[in-house]
Scaffold this active site. Structure first.
Site, short mmCIF file in Angstrom:
data_model
loop_
_atom_site.label_atom_id
_atom_site.label_comp_id
_atom_site.label_asym_id
_atom_site.label_seq_id
_atom_site.Cartn_x
_atom_site.Cartn_y
_atom_site.Cartn_z
N LYS A 1 0.84 -1.20 0.00
CA LYS A 1 0.00 0.00 0.00
C LYS A 1 0.88 1.25 0.00
O LYS A 1 0.61 2.22 -0.71
CB LYS A 1 -0.91 0.02 1.24
CG LYS A 1 -2.00 -1.05 1.21
CD LYS A 1 -2.70 -1.17 2.57
CE LYS A 1 -3.65 -2.36 2.58
NZ LYS A 1 -4.27 -2.58 3.90
N GLN B 1 -3.97 -0.58 10.08
CA GLN B 1 -3.96 -1.94 9.55
C GLN B 1 -4.53 -2.94 10.57
O GLN B 1 -4.15 -2.94 11.73
CB GLN B 1 -2.52 -2.34 9.18
CG GLN B 1 -2.38 -3.70 8.56
CD GLN B 1 -3.01 -3.80 7.16
OE1 GLN B 1 -2.97 -2.85 6.38
NE2 GLN B 1 -3.62 -4.94 6.88
N ASP C 1 -10.29 3.39 4.72
CA ASP C 1 -10.72 2.00 4.58
C ASP C 1 -12.24 1.86 4.53
O ASP C 1 -12.76 0.80 4.17
CB ASP C 1 -10.20 1.16 5.77
CG ASP C 1 -8.91 0.42 5.44
OD1 ASP C 1 -8.68 0.12 4.25
OD2 ASP C 1 -8.15 0.15 6.39
#
Ligand code: NAD
Length: 283
Positions: free
Chosen positions: A49, A93, A116
């Site tokens: 990412k 994460q 997200d």
């Protein structure tokens, strides 16, 4: 019949090039990824990412915190990132170490910076059919289906898996596209009965080989989200032999994975537009 492969990389590359142009036009876009601990799979995802974000011109900050970080300390860092004018998009994460309440942390991220799309407000807007920040993997799947001209209106679509990050948002996007959606999960009786009825079958269970070729409808469209590390390398949830029955199918690797990263970067641009009031955040 042998299926046509729905490869993610060519479309992901196009999206990433467009994102790079948008980043250049906007100027500074700050994306901060937060990794707590040293889970090896998470490290790989963060690295990918981060690399993609940097290549697209984001100011990408790779924040690493030790596995012993307390929940309170993490929440304090998130609050700082929420308040920072340099930060447009925040990604924490998952999974977090066991002593940290994930839900608390997800809720702590400012919804308009929640790249997200996991915050309950973003999940709720999607549920109500007003998507704002939508999780990247399901968005990537929709983009792949669209690119391959898959007609979803009225079609029987089956989602195997009901996680908050893939299965549920995916089912809502399919519903919004007017598919006739069935959601299967670990308690579903006779999975094959459902998968065989699917014109569009999307599998995100995290179980290698869960869907055998015989469970795929002749001419069906199959999207395999699964990523399972096995002795044979990285494999999906669908037996590759299903290629003989499907009309379109994603490969693993090289299908959904690259799309997830590209759509995540698109989300980060969206976050930047919210903060610059070029887009109205619904919340
Ligand atoms: P998860 O473990 O949170 O959820 C798995 C879901 O599958 C659950 O809802 C469960 O009910 C269902 N399930 C489990 N066993 C089943 C069975 N035997 N029959 C029917 N349903 C069953 O997983 P997740 O986070 O949604 O991820 C799923 C998979 O997708 C994993 O392999 C993950 O690595 C992969 N993934 C890939 C990407 C990508 O970019 N390609 C992104 C996210 C997740």
């Amino acid at each position: 019949m042998a299926a046509t492969l729905m490869r993610g990389k060519p479309l992901a590359d196009r999206i990433r090039a467009r994102v790079a142009d948008e980043v250049a036009a906007i100027g500074h876009i700050g994306l901060v990824t937060v990794l707590v601990g040293d889970d090896p799979a998470s490290e790989v995802y963060i690295r990918l990412k981060h690399k993609a974000a940097t290549e697209a011109g984001f100011e990408a900050v790779d924040l690493r915190l030790s596995a012993e970080t307390t929940e309170e300390a993490l929440l304090t860092r998130v609050a700082e990132l929420n308040a920072s004018d340099d930060v447009d998009a925040i990604l924490v994460q998952l999974p977090l170490p066991g002593h940290i309440d994930e839900e608390k942390v997800i809720r702590a991220v400012t919804p308009a910076k929640d790249v997200d799309g996991f915050h309950p407000l973003n999940a709720g807007e999607l549920y109500l059919g007003r998507p704002a920040l939508v999780p990247a993997t399901p968005r990537g799947v929709m983009a792949l289906l669209e690119k391959h001209g898959v007609h979803l209106e009225g079609a029987p679509a089956v989602m195997v898996g009901r996680s908050d990050i893939v299965g549920k948002p995916m089912a809502h996007l399919l519903l919004q596209a007017n598919a006739t959606v069935t959601i299967c999960h670990s308690r579903t009786r006779n999975l094959a009965e459902h998968t065989l009825a699917a014109e569009v079958l999307i599998v995100a269970a995290g179980r290698a080989g869960l869907v055998s070729a015989e469970m795929v409808r002749e001419g069906g469209i199959v999207v395999d989200v699964g990523m399972n590390r096995t002795d044979d390398g990285l494999v999906g949830d669908v037996d590759p032999a299903a290629l003989e029955r499907a009309s379109l199918m994603t490969p693993v690797p090289g299908g959904v994975g690259p799309m997830t990263i590209a759509c995540l970067l698109e989300n980060a641009v969206r976050c930047a537009r919210y903060r610059r009031k070029e887009l109205d955040y619904p919340g």
